[in-house]
Scaffold this motif. Structure first.
Motif, PDB file in Angstrom:
ATOM      1  N   ALA A 198       0.827  -1.214   0.000  1.00 43.89           N
ATOM      2  CA  ALA A 198       0.000   0.000   0.000  1.00 43.89           C
ATOM      3  C   ALA A 198       0.859   1.261   0.000  1.00 43.89           C
ATOM      4  CB  ALA A 198      -0.926  -0.003   1.217  1.00 43.89           C
ATOM      5  N   ALA A 199       2.053   1.188   0.618  1.00 41.35           N
ATOM      6  CA  ALA A 199       2.942   2.356   0.672  1.00 41.35           C
ATOM      7  C   ALA A 199       3.464   2.685  -0.722  1.00 41.35           C
ATOM      8  CB  ALA A 199       4.108   2.079   1.622  1.00 41.35           C
ATOM      9  N   ILE A 200       3.796   1.637  -1.506  1.00 43.93           N
ATOM     10  CA  ILE A 200       4.274   1.843  -2.880  1.00 43.93           C
ATOM     11  C   ILE A 200       3.153   2.432  -3.736  1.00 43.93           C
ATOM     12  CG2 ILE A 200       5.157   0.698  -4.954  1.00 43.93           C
ATOM     13  CD1 ILE A 200       6.456  -1.390  -3.108  1.00 43.93           C
ATOM     14  N   ASP A 201       1.953   1.844  -3.627  1.00 39.69           N
ATOM     15  CA  ASP A 201       0.793   2.349  -4.381  1.00 39.69           C
ATOM     16  C   ASP A 201       0.497   3.805  -4.020  1.00 39.69           C
ATOM     17  OD1 ASP A 201       0.554  -0.151  -5.505  1.00 39.69           O
ATOM     18  OD2 ASP A 201      -1.027  -0.819  -4.119  1.00 39.69           O
ATOM     19  N   GLN A 202       0.578   4.092  -2.719  1.00 40.44           N
ATOM     20  CA  GLN A 202       0.285   5.445  -2.245  1.00 40.44           C
ATOM     21  C   GLN A 202       1.281   6.458  -2.819  1.00 40.44           C
ATOM     22  OE1 GLN A 202       0.387   5.906   2.020  1.00 40.44           O
ATOM     23  NE2 GLN A 202      -0.236   8.042   1.957  1.00 40.44           N
ATOM     24  N   LEU A 203       2.563   6.102  -2.808  1.00 33.14           N
ATOM     25  CA  LEU A 203       3.592   7.016  -3.315  1.00 33.14           C
ATOM     26  C   LEU A 203       3.420   7.229  -4.828  1.00 33.14           C
ATOM     27  CD1 LEU A 203       5.921   8.552  -1.955  1.00 33.14           C
ATOM     28  CD2 LEU A 203       7.486   6.863  -2.891  1.00 33.14           C
ATOM     29  N   GLN A 204       3.062   6.164  -5.548  1.00 36.82           N
ATOM     30  CA  GLN A 204       2.825   6.291  -6.993  1.00 36.82           C
ATOM     31  C   GLN A 204       1.609   7.174  -7.277  1.00 36.82           C
ATOM     32  OE1 GLN A 204       2.728   2.098  -7.992  1.00 36.82           O
ATOM     33  NE2 GLN A 204       4.822   2.142  -8.800  1.00 36.82           N
ATOM     34  N   THR A 205       0.584   7.040  -6.435  1.00 34.41           N
ATOM     35  CA  THR A 205      -0.602   7.903  -6.567  1.00 34.41           C
ATOM     36  C   THR A 205      -0.244   9.361  -6.324  1.00 34.41           C
ATOM     37  OG1 THR A 205      -2.071   6.107  -5.846  1.00 34.41           O
ATOM     38  CG2 THR A 205      -2.940   8.348  -5.707  1.00 34.41           C
ATOM     39  N   LEU A 206       0.571   9.602  -5.283  1.00 29.59           N
ATOM     40  CA  LEU A 206       1.017  10.968  -4.979  1.00 29.59           C
ATOM     41  C   LEU A 206       1.832  11.530  -6.138  1.00 29.59           C
ATOM     42  CD1 LEU A 206       2.089  10.517  -1.231  1.00 29.59           C
ATOM     43  CD2 LEU A 206       0.165  11.865  -2.059  1.00 29.59           C
ATOM     44  N   GLY A 207       2.693  10.673  -6.730  1.00 24.36           N
ATOM     45  CA  GLY A 207       3.500  11.102  -7.867  1.00 24.36           C
ATOM     46  C   GLY A 207       2.632  11.554  -9.034  1.00 24.36           C
ATOM     47  N   LYS A 208       1.543  10.814  -9.288  1.00 23.21           N
ATOM     48  CA  LYS A 208       0.627  11.181 -10.375  1.00 23.21           C
ATOM     49  C   LYS A 208      -0.081  12.497 -10.069  1.00 23.21           C
ATOM     50  CE  LYS A 208      -0.349   6.475 -12.034  1.00 23.21           C
ATOM     51  NZ  LYS A 208      -1.336   5.371 -12.076  1.00 23.21           N
ATOM     52  N   GLN A 209      -0.527  12.644  -8.813  1.00 23.51           N
ATOM     53  CA  GLN A 209      -1.209  13.886  -8.413  1.00 23.51           C
ATOM     54  C   GLN A 209      -0.301  15.099  -8.571  1.00 23.51           C
ATOM     55  OE1 GLN A 209      -2.558  13.193  -4.405  1.00 23.51           O
ATOM     56  NE2 GLN A 209      -4.356  12.038  -5.040  1.00 23.51           N
ATOM     57  N   LEU A 210       0.969  14.918  -8.239  1.00 29.04           N
ATOM     58  CA  LEU A 210       1.937  16.022  -8.280  1.00 29.04           C
ATOM     59  C   LEU A 210       2.652  16.124  -9.618  1.00 29.04           C
ATOM     60  CD1 LEU A 210       3.517  15.429  -4.742  1.00 29.04           C
ATOM     61  CD2 LEU A 210       2.042  17.348  -5.382  1.00 29.04           C
ATOM     62  N   ASN A 211       2.399  15.131 -10.499  1.00 33.88           N
ATOM     63  CA  ASN A 211       3.103  15.066 -11.784  1.00 33.88           C
ATOM     64  C   ASN A 211       4.618  15.024 -11.570  1.00 33.88           C
ATOM     65  OD1 ASN A 211       3.286  14.910 -14.570  1.00 33.88           O
ATOM     66  ND2 ASN A 211       3.347  17.140 -14.841  1.00 33.88           N
ATOM     67  N   MET A 212       5.039  14.105 -10.694  1.00 34.45           N
ATOM     68  CA  MET A 212       6.457  13.934 -10.365  1.00 34.45           C
ATOM     69  C   MET A 212       6.866  12.485 -10.587  1.00 34.45           C
ATOM     70  SD  MET A 212       7.127  15.984  -6.832  1.00 34.45           S
ATOM     71  CE  MET A 212       6.805  17.737  -6.692  1.00 34.45           C
ATOM     72  N   PRO A 213       8.142  12.251 -10.921  1.00 35.58           N
ATOM     73  CA  PRO A 213       8.605  10.877 -11.132  1.00 35.58           C
ATOM     74  C   PRO A 213       8.711  10.091  -9.816  1.00 35.58           C
ATOM     75  CG  PRO A 213      10.444  12.403 -11.297  1.00 35.58           C
ATOM     76  CD  PRO A 213       9.200  13.241 -11.184  1.00 35.58           C
ATOM     77  N   VAL A 214       8.332   8.818  -9.880  1.00 36.19           N
ATOM     78  CA  VAL A 214       8.441   7.910  -8.727  1.00 36.19           C
ATOM     79  C   VAL A 214       9.279   6.699  -9.156  1.00 36.19           C
ATOM     80  CG1 VAL A 214       7.210   6.430  -7.095  1.00 36.19           C
ATOM     81  CG2 VAL A 214       6.200   8.616  -7.798  1.00 36.19           C
ATOM     82  N   TYR A 215      10.320   6.384  -8.385  1.00 35.99           N
ATOM     83  CA  TYR A 215      11.136   5.201  -8.695  1.00 35.99           C
ATOM     84  C   TYR A 215      10.676   4.037  -7.820  1.00 35.99           C
ATOM     85  CZ  TYR A 215      14.979   2.130  -9.813  1.00 35.99           C
ATOM     86  OH  TYR A 215      15.716   1.052 -10.251  1.00 35.99           O
ATOM     87  N   SER A 216      10.331   2.920  -8.456  1.00 36.70           N
ATOM     88  CA  SER A 216       9.865   1.750  -7.714  1.00 36.70           C
ATOM     89  C   SER A 216      10.317   0.480  -8.420  1.00 36.70           C
ATOM     90  CB  SER A 216       8.344   1.777  -7.596  1.00 36.70           C
ATOM     91  OG  SER A 216       7.855   0.541  -7.115  1.00 36.70           O
TER      92      SER A 216
END
Length: 453
Positions: free
Chosen positions: A144-162
């Motif tokens: 859930a933490a990975i999903d949450q960070l990816q969701t935040l990345g989309k909201q902020l239009n920022m890259p997420v490394y996973s």
């Protein structure tokens, strides 16, 4: 709101001594006893309270007070200075790397808001400092933490490394560093795993990540609502990981403020940022001197101006100001200005930043909330464009229709119309008075207009 109980107690205590022409040792003794009780009730660490009171008492019975022309004011100044010192003295900025990217490790227990705070910090770095951050999902134990960070990345239009849940967190951090360098990014924010409590496995993993990526900052995220538990967690992490700073979350909630007043003294590490709400733009730099002023009821004008500069369109604000001066201000303008003020945060928090607002007649008993503002907005939005431009055309049937459309009683519609007209008259009178004062400049805070306060 945070510190509310402490602020009320301290303000009532210092008021007793404020106007005194002479301050005796007994006066100081009584005041420090009340201050000590207020701090303990706010869940401030007992040892911290003891040291704080000793410092205040020592200075308050010294020459700087006894020989002062305004001893009562001098005592209050001492309390404010020591309160500021207790929280760190001055704003502590992020340590940036000599060569990008700057690496920040985000650590903390589960439930403190670490992942959300990682997103908030990335947003602040981009918005305030024009930096390009990379979010790194290194908590492989909680999908859930990975999903949450990816969701935040989309909201902020920022890259997420996973790399998902199967990869090694140390490898993830190392690979993220390479990507950040290749993409010429300014910051790498590593969201590490949390636990329900501090344990050896967690610390071993965090130490391995630290040794590999050599972070410029290790921020411990703690929940201010947990009071002394937050201080204990900070002490444990600091002993094993040598954190560089603390981010307090939920400081806008019903917290007594003890953690904010204790953490610096116990860990000797600064509070760098505070979370003041759930939205992604509600993370603020922590200013000890400003917070001390707010706790003591002295306001926080600098923070208020900063909020206005960030959220209010200055050009449009000047246009609205001119309309108010010429009494051509309409409900359409009013609605727009309410929207700009709402961007700055809850109205009751803004009022706390205005010096003396809590002492204004009737202000103490007023409650300002987003809900009440919503009622006003609903009434205005139920008006036709013509009614917003020309409130004078309102008759009984129009008011009845507006009340029905907004779901508010007719009495509220009448009250809003009356207040709006009174406000316009008042602004015109003030303009006439100012025009009559030749040679005198009208000093005002740019961008700040609160027509409905």
């Amino acid at each position: 709101m945070a510190f509310e109980g402490l602020a009320d107690r301290l303000q009532s205590t210092i008021q007793k001594i404020k106007g005194k022409g002479k301050v005796t040792e007994q006066d100081v003794k009584e005041m420090t006893r009340e201050v000590r009780l207020a701090l303990l009730e706010a869940d401030v660490n007992f040892k911290v309270v003891k040291q704080f009171i000793a410092k205040v008492k020592e200075r308050a019975v010294g020459e700087e007070v006894m020989e002062s022309l305004t001893p009562g004011q001098q005592v209050i100044k001492i309390v404010k200075e020591e309160l500021t010192s207790l929280m760190g003295g001055e704003e502590s900025k992020i340590n940036s790397a000599d060569k990008p990217p700057t690496v920040i490790m985000m650590v903390g227990l589960q439930g403190a808001g670490k992942t959300t705070t990682t997103g908030k910090l990335a947003n602040l770095l981009r918005k305030k400092y024009n930096k390009k951050p990379l979010l790194v999902a290194a908590d492989v134990y909680r999908p859930a933490a990975i999903d949450q960070l990816q969701t935040l990345g989309k909201q902020l239009n920022m890259p997420v490394y996973s790399e998902g849940t199967e990869a090694n967190p140390v490898d993830i951090a190392n690979h993220a560093m390479k990507q950040a360098k290749d993409d010429h990014l300014d910051y790498v924010l590593v969201d590490t795993a949390g636990r329900l409590h501090v344990d050896n496995d967690l610390m071993d993993e965090l130490k391995q990540i630290e040794q590999n990526v050599k972070p410029d900052e290790i921020f411990l995220v703690v929940d201010a609502m947990t009071g002394q538990d937050a201080v204990n967690v900070a002490e444990s992490f600091n002993e094993q990981l040598n954190i560089s700073g603390v981010i307090l979350t939920k400081l806008d909630g019903d917290t007594r403020g003890g953690a904010a007043l204790s953490i610096r003294a116990v860990t000797d590490k600064p509070i760098k940022f505070v979370g003041m709400g759930e939205k992604l733009d509600q993370l603020e730099s922590f200013h000890p001197e400003r917070m001390a002023s707010r706790i003591l009821g002295m306001g926080d004008v600098l923070s208020l101006i900063e909020k206005a500069q960030e959220n209010v369109d200055e050009k449009r604000a000047k246009e609205l100001e001119e309309k108010m001066r010429s009494a051509s201000f309409t409900f359409e303008d009013f609605l727009e200005q309410m929207g700009q003020v709402k961007k700055m945060g809850p109205l009751d928090e803004l009022l706390d930043m205005i010096p003396g607002a809590n002492k204004m007649k009737g202000m103490k008993n007023l409650e300002f909330s987003d809900k009440q503002i919503g009622h006003v907005e609903a009434i205005i939005q139920s008006m036709t464009p013509q009614e917003r431009m020309e409130p004078s055309i309102m008759n009984a049937s129009r008011k009845k229709r507006i009340a029905k459309g907004s779901g508010r009683p007719i009495s509220e519609v009448n009250r809003l119309l009356k207040q709006f007209e009174e406000m316009k008259k008042m602004m015109k009178q003030m303009t006439n008075m100012q025009q009559g004062k030749r040679g005198k400049k009208n000093k005002k805070m740019k961008g700040l207009n609160f027509p409905f306060m």
